[in-house]
Design a protein around this motif. Structure first.
Motif: not given
Length: 190
Positions: A140-147, A183-189
């Protein structure tokens, strides 16, 4: 709630309106040409095509709070424009759908650009202090704060999408799409 009878009614209405005969297409074009000057033409247009656009926008863009405003704006724009110098419309239903889609996209884009995530609204929100697995926290640290906040509010706090959208000043569709992309980005990480 959409029951089977209502759904079948909606689908049959869409099928009937999508299969316009040549005389109905000609009638549509004549109605369009005199819509700006004739009050009766405005009323006939409103009665015949408002429900069609309403069903289209609701089915395509979901039940977000502004969908009725979009339909009203499109119909009012058509009614208030002078169409006398324009060429005839070959496919009225497709033309109406395109106008509605373009306006809906504009409204959604404006809502996303005008309302940015306000960091000061949630100063106590910090992903480090949320009870979650370390690998999820790192992803989740890879995501924007809003996300991050949207995911936190939806999955950890159990808030509904409409509530989250109101809190952060975004549209329902924008919040839903943000969750799907996150969710797609989280799956990647993970």
């Amino acid at each position: 709630m959409l029951t089977a009878n209502k759904f079948n009614g909606i689908i049959s209405h869409i099928i009937i309106v999508n299969r316009l005969t040549m005389s109905e297409v000609q009638e549509f074009n004549e109605l369009l040409k005199k819509i700006n000057s004739d009050a009766d033409a405005k009323e006939r247009f409103w009665l015949k095509y408002y429900s069609l656009l309403k069903v289209h926008v609701k089915l395509k863009y979901g039940n977000f709070p502004d969908w009725e405003d979009i339909v009203h704006d499109v119909v009012n724009k058509i009614i208030s424009t002078d169409w006398t110098g324009y060429p005839n419309v070959d496919s009225p239903v497709s033309w109406l759908y395109t106008l509605a889609d373009n306006h809906a996209k504009d409204v959604l884009k404006k809502a996303n650009h005008i309302c940015e995530f306000n960091e000061n609204l949630y100063p106590d929100f910090n992903i480090e202090y949320i009870d979650m697995r370390n690998d999820v926290r790192d992803a989740m640290k890879h995501l924007k704060r809003e996300t991050q906040y949207i995911l936190y509010a939806y999955y950890w706090l159990g808030k509904e999408l409409y509530t989250i959208a109101k809190e952060i000043g975004k549209s329902y569709v924008s919040v839903r799409v943000t969750i799907l992309r996150a969710r797609k980005l989280l799956k990647k990480y993970l």
